[in-house]
Design a protein around this motif. Sequence first.
Motif, short mmCIF file in Angstrom:
data_model
loop_
_atom_site.label_atom_id
_atom_site.label_comp_id
_atom_site.label_asym_id
_atom_site.label_seq_id
_atom_site.Cartn_x
_atom_site.Cartn_y
_atom_site.Cartn_z
N LEU A 147 16.18 66.80 16.34
CA LEU A 147 15.37 66.15 17.37
C LEU A 147 14.01 65.71 16.80
O LEU A 147 13.53 64.63 17.10
CB LEU A 147 15.19 67.11 18.55
N GLN A 148 13.41 66.56 15.97
CA GLN A 148 12.10 66.24 15.40
C GLN A 148 12.17 65.10 14.40
O GLN A 148 11.18 64.42 14.18
CB GLN A 148 11.50 67.48 14.73
N ARG A 193 7.91 76.57 15.22
CA ARG A 193 8.94 77.54 15.61
C ARG A 193 10.28 76.84 15.83
O ARG A 193 11.32 77.30 15.38
CB ARG A 193 8.51 78.28 16.88
N ASN A 194 10.24 75.68 16.52
CA ASN A 194 11.48 74.94 16.78
C ASN A 194 12.12 74.47 15.48
O ASN A 194 13.34 74.51 15.34
CB ASN A 194 11.22 73.77 17.71
N ALA A 195 11.29 74.03 14.53
CA ALA A 195 11.82 73.61 13.24
C ALA A 195 12.47 74.79 12.51
O ALA A 195 13.57 74.67 11.98
CB ALA A 195 10.71 73.00 12.38
N LEU A 196 11.79 75.93 12.51
CA LEU A 196 12.33 77.10 11.82
C LEU A 196 13.60 77.59 12.49
O LEU A 196 14.53 78.04 11.82
CB LEU A 196 11.29 78.23 11.80
N THR A 197 13.66 77.50 13.80
CA THR A 197 14.81 78.00 14.55
C THR A 197 15.99 77.03 14.51
O THR A 197 17.14 77.47 14.38
CB THR A 197 14.41 78.25 16.01
N GLY A 246 8.07 57.94 12.25
CA GLY A 246 6.62 58.03 12.36
C GLY A 246 6.17 59.38 12.88
O GLY A 246 5.16 59.92 12.44
N GLY A 247 6.96 59.92 13.79
CA GLY A 247 6.65 61.25 14.33
C GLY A 247 6.79 62.34 13.29
O GLY A 247 6.03 63.30 13.28
N VAL A 248 7.74 62.18 12.38
CA VAL A 248 7.93 63.16 11.30
C VAL A 248 6.70 63.19 10.41
O VAL A 248 6.19 64.25 10.06
CB VAL A 248 9.19 62.84 10.46
N VAL A 249 6.21 62.00 10.04
CA VAL A 249 5.03 61.92 9.18
C VAL A 249 3.82 62.55 9.86
O VAL A 249 3.10 63.34 9.26
CB VAL A 249 4.74 60.44 8.79
#
Length: 191
Positions: free
Chosen positions: A125-126, A112-116, A131-134
Amino acid sequence: MIPLNITRAAEDALRALSRLSVLGRDTEAEVYQSVLSSVTIMESYVDTIVSAIVEDSLEVGGGAIGGVVFDELRPDLQRSWARRNHWLQRLFGISMKGQECGQDGDLVIALRNALTHGSGGMSRLQTQDAGGVVELAESLRRKLRVDYVGGRLFLDASSGQIACSVSREYVLSLDSQLSPFSTKAAKVRLM
């Protein structure tokens, strides 16, 4: 089917999720809307049930001082999911992060945060931690059928329904864990 012995807040959330899961499957916009709305329903449930339990406990013995303290706490509780999780742990000793339904709920929230906030991809932020993205992209693909290709998110036709199902499990799990704290005012659906 809505189970017995749940709170009114959980019943309301499950009904809303049920209606949403039927609607969100035909177009890309409906799938996106299902994801966005499923998180809003989870948020509303948490905010409503925690407020009801705290307000009931104030009526039993918290008095005016407890009411003032809760009036100060309420905006912090509703500020973010990190704060909701903090107060669930602090007030009730419940950690959703350690449970599969809580982790899946966090994943729907991340989507939801990515879409928003991400303009078709992950948010700034994401993407700060490569490494967190993967890891996030792999989890989105595996659990929610969302592909992350070329910096863009591509939702499957079933992603909205999966988000609704994850939200449903989150609500049911948290409601059962909050049951010992629920008083007569929070409990409604007994049969």
